[in-house]
Design a protein around this motif. Structure first.
Motif: not given
Length: 265
Positions: A200-209
């Motif tokens: 449920p957490t987040a990681k860096d996207s290759p497109n930014g953000g």
């Protein structure tokens, strides 16, 4: 327990090759399929020994269950047609997420809106019974809807209305977003018929953000033990689908399946 993954029709064939027990796709898209498209989809799944047993994204955004433009006959007709196609494909469970559709519009009387939603649920319940389908309300976080934001609220509604074919889903992502304790799975009891799983957490996207809600993987830094323990304590042994964003679907979905088996088998 049966392990699946949520997948759009654009990746349905790729997912069919991965060895999941079943797949979960978009009910709105399934409702739009013609007879030959339905037959082609079923034939493709049969080639890989795959099954499409669940569907999500119940209503498109333009159909509203509450508000001035809520129309119970439109809801009834859409549901009947969607279930007709779902039955053809062998779908057993349809997930009622559709946060925009089921929200009470801003400025509209909330009590009236809730009564409209309850009326819609009764219609869906009847259609589900006629089609041999079970519906699972998906509690969504308050950024996506203003009705059914917790497992407990959803369970209480099902029980109060005496719904026979509408049950509840638990989604780890929305539970974390709403800070709902995992003990709600035990509270749900036999009303819990489906689970959505992810990191449920987040990681860096290759497109930014940041990319939220990702496929679980070994060593990804999230502690899944409390959720896994809650699932076991609830005695849950039904379907569990990964619903997650990704960069490389086939690789991440394959790793996600390994992770689910490790945690829940």
């Amino acid at each position: 327990m049966r392990f699946g993954t949520c997948v759009g029709f654009d990746k349905l064939e790729s997912a069919a090759k991965l060895g999941y027990d079943y797949l979960e796709s978009n009910l709105g898209h399934i409702k739009s399929l013609g007879e030959q498209e339905l037959k082609n989809t079923k034939a493709m799944l049969d080639v890989y020994g795959a099954s499409l047993e669940a569907a999500n994204c119940f209503f498109p955004g333009e159909i509203h269950l509450a508000g001035e433009d809520a129309d119970i006959e439109i809801i009834r007709d859409y549901t009947r047609r969607a279930f007709d196609n779902a039955v053809f494909l062998g779908i057993k469970t349809c997930v009622l997420g559709s946060g925009r559709s089921r929200s009470v519009p801003d400025g509209f009387d909330r009590e009236n809106g809730l009564e409209q939603i309850h009326s819609a649920l009764r219609v869906i319940d009847d259609e589900a019974g006629e089609h041999g389908i079970r519906v699972a309300i998906e509690p969504l976080n308050r950024l996506e809807t203003n009705v059914f934001t917790t497992v407990r609220e959803s369970v209480d509604t099902c029980r109060t209305l005496g719904l026979k074919n509408i049950f509840v889903l638990a989604d780890i992502y929305h539970m974390v977003m709403e800070n709902e304790d995992f003990g709600a799975l035990r509270y749900a009891g036999d009303k819990l018929i489906h689970i959505h799983f992810s990191n449920p957490t987040a990681k860096d996207s290759p497109n930014g953000g940041k990319m939220k809600r990702i496929f679980p993987a070994e060593g990804d830094g999230y502690n899944y033990a409390p959720f896994a323990e809650a699932v076991k304590e609830a005695g849950y042994d039904g379907r569990m689908s990964i619903e997650a964003n990704c960069i490389n679907f086939e690789a991440e979905a394959a790793e996600g399946l390994k992770m689910m088996k490790k945690l829940f088998e």
